[in-house]
Design a protein around this motif. Structure first.
Motif, PDB file in Angstrom:
ATOM      1  N   GLU A 714       0.814  -1.219   0.000  1.00 54.10           N
ATOM      2  CA  GLU A 714       0.000   0.000   0.000  1.00 54.10           C
ATOM      3  C   GLU A 714       0.847   1.269   0.000  1.00 54.10           C
ATOM      4  O   GLU A 714       0.335   2.358  -0.301  1.00 54.10           O
ATOM      5  N   ASN A 718       3.392   5.347  -6.408  1.00 59.11           N
ATOM      6  CA  ASN A 718       2.416   5.166  -7.480  1.00 59.11           C
ATOM      7  C   ASN A 718       2.289   6.392  -8.379  1.00 59.11           C
ATOM      8  O   ASN A 718       1.329   6.515  -9.137  1.00 59.11           O
ATOM      9  N   HIS A 747       3.020  -4.877  -7.249  1.00 65.95           N
ATOM     10  CA  HIS A 747       2.486  -4.674  -5.909  1.00 65.95           C
ATOM     11  C   HIS A 747       1.811  -3.322  -5.732  1.00 65.95           C
ATOM     12  O   HIS A 747       1.243  -3.053  -4.671  1.00 65.95           O
ATOM     13  N   ARG A 749      -1.044  -0.939  -5.828  1.00 74.06           N
ATOM     14  CA  ARG A 749      -2.486  -1.199  -5.836  1.00 74.06           C
ATOM     15  C   ARG A 749      -3.240  -0.057  -6.511  1.00 74.06           C
ATOM     16  O   ARG A 749      -4.033   0.663  -5.911  1.00 74.06           O
ATOM     17  N   GLN A 750      -2.920   0.160  -7.750  1.00 70.74           N
ATOM     18  CA  GLN A 750      -3.586   1.174  -8.558  1.00 70.74           C
ATOM     19  C   GLN A 750      -3.874   0.575  -9.922  1.00 70.74           C
ATOM     20  O   GLN A 750      -3.107  -0.230 -10.457  1.00 70.74           O
ATOM     21  N   GLU A 754      -1.626  -1.604 -12.959  1.00 74.93           N
ATOM     22  CA  GLU A 754      -2.018  -2.836 -13.641  1.00 74.93           C
ATOM     23  C   GLU A 754      -1.946  -2.656 -15.145  1.00 74.93           C
ATOM     24  O   GLU A 754      -1.527  -3.565 -15.875  1.00 74.93           O
ATOM     25  N   SER A 789       2.054 -11.532 -10.609  1.00 74.53           N
ATOM     26  CA  SER A 789       0.832 -11.116 -11.310  1.00 74.53           C
ATOM     27  C   SER A 789       0.286 -12.286 -12.116  1.00 74.53           C
ATOM     28  O   SER A 789       0.216 -12.251 -13.355  1.00 74.53           O
ATOM     29  N   SER A 859      -3.534 -13.288  -5.138  1.00 73.18           N
ATOM     30  CA  SER A 859      -4.803 -13.146  -5.845  1.00 73.18           C
ATOM     31  C   SER A 859      -5.026 -14.346  -6.745  1.00 73.18           C
ATOM     32  O   SER A 859      -4.104 -14.859  -7.375  1.00 73.18           O
TER      33      SER A 859
END
Length: 1324
Positions: A714, A718, A747, A749-750, A754, A789, A859
């Motif tokens: 987190e 980013n 890693h 988280r945006q 991705e 991923s 995930s």
């Protein structure tokens, strides 16, 4: 030389004609009786006479004018007068007469004796300073001193008078006398000693008596000291006579207590005299030398101490004056009794401190005593080192320090502790000189810098006790606490710059242990709060909390040298239920806390723990060190970055380069162990990533960010600038940069991140061919996408797998050549070989990610997970192992490629075995035969392959990452030709067995019961039964006996021998489900029983019947009928020739005598078998695994290649001939593994064990030898991380540290008791 005061007794009064005549004419003695002189008048006359005599000069006086006075003055009416004044004045006048008549005396001997006795009485007035005649008394004393007329006493042969003078003067010292009076008295007594032909023994005893208790009468002690120092030559003979009687009595054995007491007092007195006046003892020294040679130990011991102290006196020339005595004293270091040697060692330090010229001999002697057979002597040498000061340390030789360092591995724990503590103190003492040689010894670096690294090397011994003493030395002496952040960080760098990579990893292991102990302690504190001191309302909750608390305590206690004591202390702490302590301990473990606050918390915690009483601090002192970051803190990070930048700015500064290199390494390791420390510095690393032009620093920052974001995704950067930089690294950077960049991107988280990952993947797929110059970088990135991923990667998996299998693994663009060597290091491996390795890793990491997703660790992907999804990749891995890395149809793969593929395949199989989904489910896709196939890697012909595989397997076993049954593969090191590697494996297995037994006992098991490690015997024998080299010929069985003996050396002891014998015999009650015939198993069963009996005989162990029951693993063995079991029990499967050969060998080893033990070794095979049959009805076994594939049956020959330096042929006979092979076994044509492994000539690091391994496994020494010359190129590494490929996330990135790190979830690893289920055992 004529005596200036000599005269003939009774002769005429000497006459000197001079110009001065005495004018005094009054009478001082009445001429007639009855016509007396009044006292007052007499006093006045005597005063006038004294004044007249005092002013007269000796050489100018007419002595004839003194005749009347000199006769009157010796009159009894004056000498015995009742008035004190008259007597004192008379004495002064007599003193003047003696002065004026000198050098002749006007009196005979009797008269002189009377006069000097009279003088002595009058000088008693010196005790009263208030007396009216005090000055006259002093005049008399001074006259005797300066005129030296007192020497006349020496000619009187009046010993009693001499004694009176000494005794009276010493008695006068009881009063407060002036310095001038004391000096005059000393002078008079000195004259008496110097001029006397004989000194009375009473005088000697009187003088020496004041040395016994100097503090009782300091003034008398000083006078005695002054006399000894002023007249040493005259007193030496008398002092020697005084001591000779007591000392010589020692030669006769000191028959009674009184003699012994006098003898000891005499030596004490000698020491007291030596401290004040060593010169008078010159003739006593030979007496002490003789004591060194007597037969009585107590005499030699005391003489050694006394002479040692005498030699140590600053400025003493005793050793120079008496070289033979010095030689005799030095020789006492080899005395047959330890007490004498101990006394010698204790006095070497003062001598070293005060006499540099004697240091060489003492250093040689102390070096010998470092290996003395008596631990007290060894400890004394080490205590000497611990008590060194800066100057005395300078006199210690480097060779002595190195020899003392060897005691860090002493068999006695106390000696080891003292050694580490002593050397750490020496290091701390000389730290400033190590950093700056101009501040002291020029050779300080060579002499002392190695100490800290050698202490860290102890961690590789995997002993809890070593860990404690290393941590204590590290945190208190090597890197002591200081509130100054810069000083603390500088010290760490200045110390670490002298560490080897191995030692640096040991330091990281300490940090990793701190991280794990913080997690475990946090869980423990949580349970303590729930436990509430044992007061809870809900019984169910109470029982559950007690259970969880017990697990926490067991885990923590198992990390201490004395687990039971530690568990007791931890339980006591939990019952105390001190909320303030809970808060303080959590504050200490807060990585973001201030250093000053940490120190404050430690002090308060220590104070409150002391109030709990008992010995609880013994445990918590260790725990506090392990949960307090006093060496590496959040403030260390920016300081390390600054050092790296300084090294970049100063490329010609060697010191800056060294510090920068160490700072870079530490930065990397800290990010692995304590990524949370980067939280307050993450912006700095992000800025470096965006703006810095320093590629090396950017790479370091990227590496740190990757490690940080794994734990704190987190907080990953980013912003668009950072993401763009990461994308560029992933596509255009080095393999290592690509790896780290993908990890960070994966890693974040945006959604934008991705999209970036998707874009990178698509770009890579568009260029996935051998024309791509960045293919190695892209393959590395693919491996990380597959791991981190999986959702994005899975869409491209068909194309990726097709490329890897068809275009990479099954095709050789670079063909094998005649001049190929067997091995080259990874960085020297051709690109095609690296890509093959990376391709296999990509496939492996995908399976790991899928299994992790099924377990909820990552995930989920769109691919539905089943264990069978791994079957195609496992077939590929098995094929690589069986065919020696050659799977190309044209069979033209170069030898280095094959070696690396075998190693990668073996490690890949281990990694998949770590996943419960593949290894522990009922439909396990990794079966027993896979364990057998790992034997091919464990005994690979190439040493570097074996070494790297052993390192990885030991790591996984020590961290409990794989099932414990894989320990049996390590046992195949019994025939390892490289002694160092074999010994390392043996040490690991021995210590692992010991620690598992200790853990089982801590969990509540009986120390007499078998632990997890003993139960591996049956699986090990099963592995040997399927070994391709197994044969029934005597030579073959003798070879396999070495395997079993190796197992017994690591595991067997007096407590478990009967259990091992029992389970070995129980194998004859079952059948092997993985073979059509169980004969191999039964042969090994009989062989093992025979070897256990032999070992028990040699070790004098008994073999009673084992009282328990053990059910063998059902996946390996099936039950036999009762009749078949009984038949097996009666039958011996061993050839008679083998039994005879073993008996002959045993007989030869015992010198031709019977080896029958004192305690009978009881063989109860039949009883074992019958009892085993009782429980065998419940045993069942399924069918064996599917038939071996055709390719596996065919196998491929592991020949000794022509010109190869990495392998040899196999001289042993095979059990089978031709191509025949038993179903379910390893390839028949695989050569003998005993001689196949080939050692290397040189040594170099390969992949060292992680610093973050589990405590019970400890660390593994992984120094890798590398062969020189043809056959090997470059340096050795077992992984591809240097080329961009690292460990899985589940392993938390090795990156050179070689180890795994669990996620910081705070969970405590379950007890090892779960290992019983993993092995398929149950016990009653």
């Amino acid at each position: 030389m004529a005596d200036p005061f000599s005269f003939e007794a009774g002769g005429d009064t000497p006459v000197r004609r001079g110009v001065q005549r005495l004018s005094f004419s009054q009478r001082i003695v009445p001429l007639a009786v009855g016509k007396g002189i009044t006292t007052a008048e007499l006093v006045n006359r005597l005063k006038k006479l004294h004044n007249d005599l005092r002013i007269m000069e000796q050489e100018a006086v007419d002595t004839k004018s003194l005749q009347t006075v000199q006769k009157d003055l010796r009159s009894q009416s004056l000498l015995a007068h009742k008035d004190k004044g008259v007597r004192v004045l008379t004495a002064c006048c007599l003193a003047d007469i003696l002065r004026l008549f000198a050098p002749d005396a006007p009196y005979n001997q009797n008269q002189l004796r009377e006069i000097f006795e009279f003088f002595l009485k009058q000088m008693q007035g010196l005790s009263d300073k208030t007396s009216a005649y005090y000055q006259m008394c002093f005049y008399l004393l001074d006259s005797l001193s300066t005129v030296k007329s007192v020497v006349l006493v020496a000619d009187l042969n009046a010993d009693d008078l001499v004694v009176d003078y000494f005794r009276s003067f010493f008695d006068l010292l009881r009063h407060d006398l002036t310095k001038s009076v004391t000096m005059a008295m000393v002078d008079i007594l000195q004259q008496l000693i110097d001029e006397s032909h004989h000194i009375p023994q009473e005088v000697v005893e009187l003088i020496l008596s004041f040395f016994r208790k100097p503090d009782d009468r300091p003034s008398a002690y000083k006078m005695a000291t002054d006399l000894c120092n002023s007249c040493p030559e005259k007193l030496q003979r008398y002092v020697c006579q005084y001591f000779s009687e007591a000392i010589m009595a020692a030669g006769h054995g000191l028959e009674d207590d009184e003699e012994r007491e006098q003898w000891e007092e005499a030596h004490t007195l000698i020491l007291q005299i030596n401290r004040a006046s060593p010169a008078v003892l010159l003739n006593v020294i030979p007496l002490l030398e003789e004591e060194l040679k007597v037969e009585y130990t107590n005499v030699r011991t005391l003489a050694t101490k006394v002479l040692g102290e005498m030699f140590s006196v600053p400025g003493s020339k005793l050793a120079e004056k008496y070289p033979q005595v010095w030689k005799s004293w030095v020789g006492r270091r080899n005395d047959k009794h330890a007490a004498v040697r101990l006394a010698w060692v204790e006095w070497t330090l003062p001598i070293l401190r005060n006499h540099v010229d004697l240091a060489a001999e003492l250093n040689a002697g102390l070096k010998e005593k470092c290996i003395d057979p008596d631990e007290k002597v060894r400890t004394a040498v080490l205590n000497l080192l611990a008590n060194l000061d800066v100057l005395s340390a300078h006199n210690i030789s480097a060779e002595l320090l190195v020899t003392a360092g060897s005691r860090m591995k002493d068999k006695r724990a106390h000696v080891r502790d003292v050694t580490v503590d002593a050397l750490a103190k020496v290091f701390n003492l000389k730290y400033s000189e190590i950093v700056d040689s101009t501040a002291g010894e020029a050779a300080a670096v060579t002499k002392y810098a190695w100490i800290s690294g050698e202490i860290l090397d102890l961690l590789y011994l995997e002993d809890p006790g070593f860990k404690v003493i290393v941590e204590k030395a590290l945190f208190e002496q090597i890197c002591p606490p200081t509130v100054d952040d810069a000083l603390r960080s500088d010290r760490l760098l200045n110390v670490a710059v002298f560490w080897t990579n191995r030692q640096l990893k040991a330091f990281v292991n300490v940090l990793d242990r701190q991280a794990k102990m913080m997690q475990a302690t946090a869980a423990y504190l949580d349970q303590c709060e729930k436990y509430n001191g044992g007061i809870m309302d809900d019984d169910t909750e109470h029982q559950q909390t007690e259970t969880f608390l017990g697990h926490c305590i067991t885990y923590l206690a198992s990390r201490f040298p004395e687990p039971k004591k530690a568990a007791s202390h931890l339980q006591k702490f939990a019952k105390a239920n001190d909320g303030r302590l809970y808060k303080l301990l959590r504050g200490m473990m807060d990585l973001q806390s201030d250093y000053k606050q940490l120190v404050k918390n430690v002090k308060e915690v220590t104070k409150r723990l002391d109030q709990l009483g008992g010995a609880i601090m013994e445990t918590f002192a260790i725990l506090l060190r392990r949960i307090s970051l006093t060496v590496v803190t959040k403030s260390t990070i920016p300081h390390l970055v600054e050092k790296i930048q300084q090294s970049r700015r100063n490329p010609n500064d060697k010191q800056a380069q060294n510090l920068g290199r160490v700072a870079e390494t530490l930065l990397k390791y800290i990010s692995t162990v304590f990524p949370a420390l980067y939280r307050s510095n993450i912006e700095q690393f992000t800025q470096l990533l965006q703006d810095s032009d320093d590629d090396a620093l950017v790479a370091d920052s990227l590496d740190a960010l990757a490690r940080f974001t794994r734990v704190f995704p987190e907080e990953a950067p980013n912003d668009s600038t950072s993401r763009a930089k990461l994308v560029r690294f992933a596509l255009e950077g080095t393999p290592q940069q690509a790896k780290n960049a993908v990890v960070v991107l994966a890693h974040i988280r945006q959604s934008e991140a991705e999209d970036d990952c998707r874009s990178v993947l698509e770009t890579i797929m568009e260029n996935l061919n051998f024309e791509n110059e960045k293919l190695t970088t892209h393959m590395t990135a693919l491996a990380q996408f597959a791991r981190h991923s999986p959702g994005l990667f899975e869409a491209h998996y068909p194309a990726v797998s097709t490329f890897i299998v068809k275009d990479v693994l099954l095709v050789n663009r670079r063909k094998a050549a005649e001049d190929d060597v067997d091995w080259v290091e990874l960085e020297d491996l051709e690109t095609e070989g690296v890509i093959k390795i990376l391709g296999l890793k990509v496939l492996t990491k995908r399976l790991i990610a899928l299994a992790a997703g099924a377990n909820g660790e990552t995930s989920m992907t769109t691919t539905a997970f089943t264990p069978e999804i791994a079957v195609p990749i496992l077939k590929l891995i098995r094929r690589l192992l069986i065919s020696e890395g050659e799977i190309v149809a044209t069979r033209d793969t170069s030898l280095p490629f094959q070696a690396h593929l075998r190693l990668t395949a073996g490690i890949a199989l281990l990694k998949l075995a770590k996943q419960p989904s593949y290894a522990t489910t009922t439909s396990s896709v990794i079966d027993v035969k896979d364990t057998h196939r790992l034997a091919l890697v464990m005994q690979d012909p190439i040493y570097q392959v074996r070494h790297a595989f052993v390192d990885k397997l030991m790591l996984y076993l020590s961290t409990q990452a794989v099932q414990f049954e894989y320990m049996t593969v390590l046992m195949l090191a019994a025939h390892e030709p490289e002694v160092e590697l074999r010994n390392r494996v043996k040490t690991f297995l021995t210590r692992k067995a010991k620690m598992l037994r200790a853990t089982d006992e801590t969990n509540g098991g009986d120390s007499g019961n078998a632990s997890l490690v003993e139960h591996t015997l049956v699986k090990f024998l099963h592995l040997l039964a399927h070994h391709p080299d197994f044969g029934t010929e005597v030579d073959d069985l003798m070879m396999f006996a070495v395997y079993v003996e190796f197992f017994l050396e690591c595991v067997a002891n007096a407590d478990n021998a009967s259990f091992l014998y029992y389970v070995a015999s129980k194998l004859k009650t079952v059948r092997d489900l993985w073979s059509e015939s169980s004969d191999n198993l039964y042969i090994l069963s009989d062989l093992t029983q025979l070897l256990i009996q032999e070992k028990a005989t040699h070790a004098n162990w008994s073999l009673p019947s084992y009282p328990g029951r053990v059910h063998l693993p059902k996946e390996l063995f099936g039950k036999l009928t009762s009749a078949h079991g009984n038949e097996n029990a009666r039958r011996s499967y061993l050839p008679k020739a083998l039994v005879d050969l073993r008996a002959k060998k045993e007989n030869a080893a015992s010198g031709g005598h019977s080896t029958r033990p004192k305690r009978e070794v009881v063989k109860r095979e039949k009883e074992h078998v019958n009892r085993s049959r009782e429980g065998s009805d419940n045993e069942s076994g399924g069918e064996g695994d599917e038939d071996v594939s055709d390719q596996e049956k065919a196998g491929s020959k592991r020949k000794a290649r022509k010109g190869s330096k990495g392998s040899t042929g196999t001289p042993a006979k095979r059990r089978r001939s031709g191509g025949e092979e038993r179903e379910g076994s390893l390839p028949v044509e695989t050569p003998q593994r005993k001689n196949a492994p080939r050692s290397a000539r040189a040594a170099r690091n390969l992949r060292e064990v992680s610093s973050d391994e589990e405590e019970e496994g400890g660390m593994v020494d992984v120094k890798t030898p590398v062969r020189a010359g043809r056959g090997v190129k470059g340096k050795a590494r077992g992984e591809v991380s240097g080329e961009g490929e690292g460990e899985d996330e589940g392993e938390k990135e090795n990156d050179g540290s070689g180890g795994e790190r669990e996620a910081s979830s705070g969970k405590v690893r379950k007890s090892l008791i779960c290992g019983w289920v993993m092995l398929g055992y149950s016990r009653e």
